[in-house]
Design an enzyme around this catalytic site. Structure first.
Site, PDB file in Angstrom:
ATOM      1  N   GLY A  39     -53.380 -49.900  21.116  1.00 17.14           N
ATOM      2  CA  GLY A  39     -54.300 -51.266  21.435  1.00 17.14           C
ATOM      3  C   GLY A  39     -53.358 -51.812  22.002  1.00 17.14           C
ATOM      4  N   ARG A  60     -52.954 -77.105  17.067  1.00 15.35           N
ATOM      5  CA  ARG A  60     -52.098 -78.117  16.086  1.00 15.35           C
ATOM      6  C   ARG A  60     -50.299 -77.214  16.623  1.00 15.35           C
ATOM      7  NH1 ARG A  60     -54.054 -75.044  11.229  1.00 15.35           N
ATOM      8  NH2 ARG A  60     -54.773 -73.648  12.561  1.00 15.35           N
ATOM      9  N   GLN A  61     -49.818 -76.890  17.955  1.00 11.77           N
ATOM     10  CA  GLN A  61     -48.017 -76.872  18.374  1.00 11.77           C
ATOM     11  C   GLN A  61     -48.245 -77.684  19.782  1.00 11.77           C
ATOM     12  OE1 GLN A  61     -46.463 -73.719  18.202  1.00 11.77           O
ATOM     13  NE2 GLN A  61     -47.752 -72.551  16.606  1.00 11.77           N
ATOM     14  N   HIS A 105     -57.983 -80.173  19.393  1.00  7.64           N
ATOM     15  CA  HIS A 105     -56.955 -80.451  18.218  1.00  7.64           C
ATOM     16  C   HIS A 105     -55.826 -82.537  18.399  1.00  7.64           C
ATOM     17  CE1 HIS A 105     -55.015 -81.384  14.370  1.00  7.64           C
ATOM     18  NE2 HIS A 105     -53.555 -81.369  14.764  1.00  7.64           N
ATOM     19  N   LYS A 145     -51.166 -89.848   4.034  1.00  3.34           N
ATOM     20  CA  LYS A 145     -50.359 -88.529   2.812  1.00  3.34           C
ATOM     21  C   LYS A 145     -49.557 -88.342   4.371  1.00  3.34           C
ATOM     22  CE  LYS A 145     -53.296 -84.652   5.237  1.00  3.34           C
ATOM     23  NZ  LYS A 145     -51.396 -84.378   6.371  1.00  3.34           N
ATOM     24  N   ASP A 199     -58.782 -75.683   7.587  1.00  2.99           N
ATOM     25  CA  ASP A 199     -57.569 -74.443   7.465  1.00  2.99           C
ATOM     26  C   ASP A 199     -56.986 -73.817   6.057  1.00  2.99           C
ATOM     27  OD1 ASP A 199     -56.172 -71.986   7.796  1.00  2.99           O
ATOM     28  OD2 ASP A 199     -54.048 -73.212   8.939  1.00  2.99           O
TER      29      ASP A 199
END
Length: 317
Positions: free
Chosen positions: A44, A102-103, A136, A198, A228
């Site tokens: 791999g 997003r982190q 993002h 929200k 997502d």
């Protein structure tokens, strides 16, 4: 752009994440993709073979770090190393979709800032520049100590809706974080903006609260950078219809569309979902509601401008 770009020192290579987009970018520039193979050893591990000389060349590597993100990130890092050791003059990473974006901060204690870690990895591997699209959080640009060209998807998405000649538009941000993006589109479409307030109890679980702005009788366009699991966007569409919106369109730059997303979108109140090809959409993720716009001309233009030492900021208009 001419059908033949006459500077042999510009080379565009593609790894495995988004070959079709890389081909379209090369076609737009007027060049052919560089020859390289990305394969796997039997355990791999990534094996990369660059099959032409890159000595003294300005190399552009197209790779979105979309799913499987770790595999695509590893391919990219190993490719950068290969190019560095093959004496490329500059290694420019074209990353339409930046995984782990997003982190981008510590939202709670003991959390990593993976977006910064990825920036460090790319830089340490030996990249000289990054060209990316709709991060993002725009401050991720500051995670790099190398030049980063941050292209915008809003003009491409806005042009699509402009051509539709919709009436009584309101551009809606599905959360507070996306207000600047919604404002950009609203300015282009000369429309007001709305915001959906929200709360998110835990990751990938959205809970829609109230709508700021008047949507009654209007055609709502929801805009986000990433869709997502499509939980946020479909709940937002329901809330808009319940508040009297006539129809709801949705758009985003990066169609991650994982898990229940396709099913949710199919059964939603969304009339059309407009996305770009920053992330490849396999056949099974397509449906009648989806329209895919190409970012290849924008990225191709950016590459040529960087290569010819021209301003890239004109592409933001």
């Amino acid at each position: 752009m001419s059908s033949n770009y006459n500077d042999a020192s510009l080379k565009v290579f593609s790894l495995n994440s988004n070959r079709k987009l890389a081909e379209d970018i090369a076609t737009h520039i007027g060049t052919k993709l560089g020859k390289c193979t990305v394969s796997r050893f039997s355990d791999g591990e990534v094996q990369i073979n660059i099959e032409e000389s890159v000595r003294g060349s300005d190399v552009y590597v197209v790779q979105s770090t979309c799913a499987p993100v770790n595999q695509h990130l590893m391919e990219l890092l190993i490719m950068i190393d290969a190019l560095k050791r093959a004496s490329a003059k500059s290694i420019n990473i074209v990353m339409p979709y930046y995984g782990y974006a997003r982190q981008d901060r510590k939202a709670r204690s003991r959390e990593p800032i993976a977006a910064k870690l990825v920036a460090d990895l790319i830089e340490t591997a030996g990249a000289n520049r990054v060209i990316t699209l709709d991060l993002h959080a725009p401050q991720i640009q500051g995670f790099f100590n190398i030049p980063i060209d941050h292209l915008q998807g809003v003009p491409i998405l806005s042009d699509h809706f402009e051509r539709k000649n919709l009436e009584d538009i309101i551009v809606v941000s599905p959360d507070h974080g996306g207000v600047v993006r919604a404002r950009r589109m609203a300015d282009r479409l000369k429309a007001p903006i709305g915001i959906i307030d929200k709360r998110r109890p835990r990751p990938n679980v959205a809970e829609v609260m109230n709508i700021i702005g008047n949507v009654e009788g209007k055609t709502a366009i929801l805009i986000d950078d990433i869709i997502d699991t499509a939980g946020t966007i479909t709940l937002a569409a329901n809330a808009l219809i319940e508040s009297g919106a006539k129809e709801v369109y949705a758009c985003c730059t990066h169609p991650v569309l994982s898990g229940p997303a396709i099913e949710r979108l199919k059964n939603s109140n969304i009339k059309e979902l407009v996305v770009t090809d920053s992330i490849p959409l396999p056949e099974e993720k397509h449906n009648d509601k989806t329209t895919v716009l190409s970012v290849a001309p924008l990225i191709g233009e950016a590459i040529v401008r960087v290569h010819e030492l021209q301003s890239v900021s004109v592409l933001f208009d």
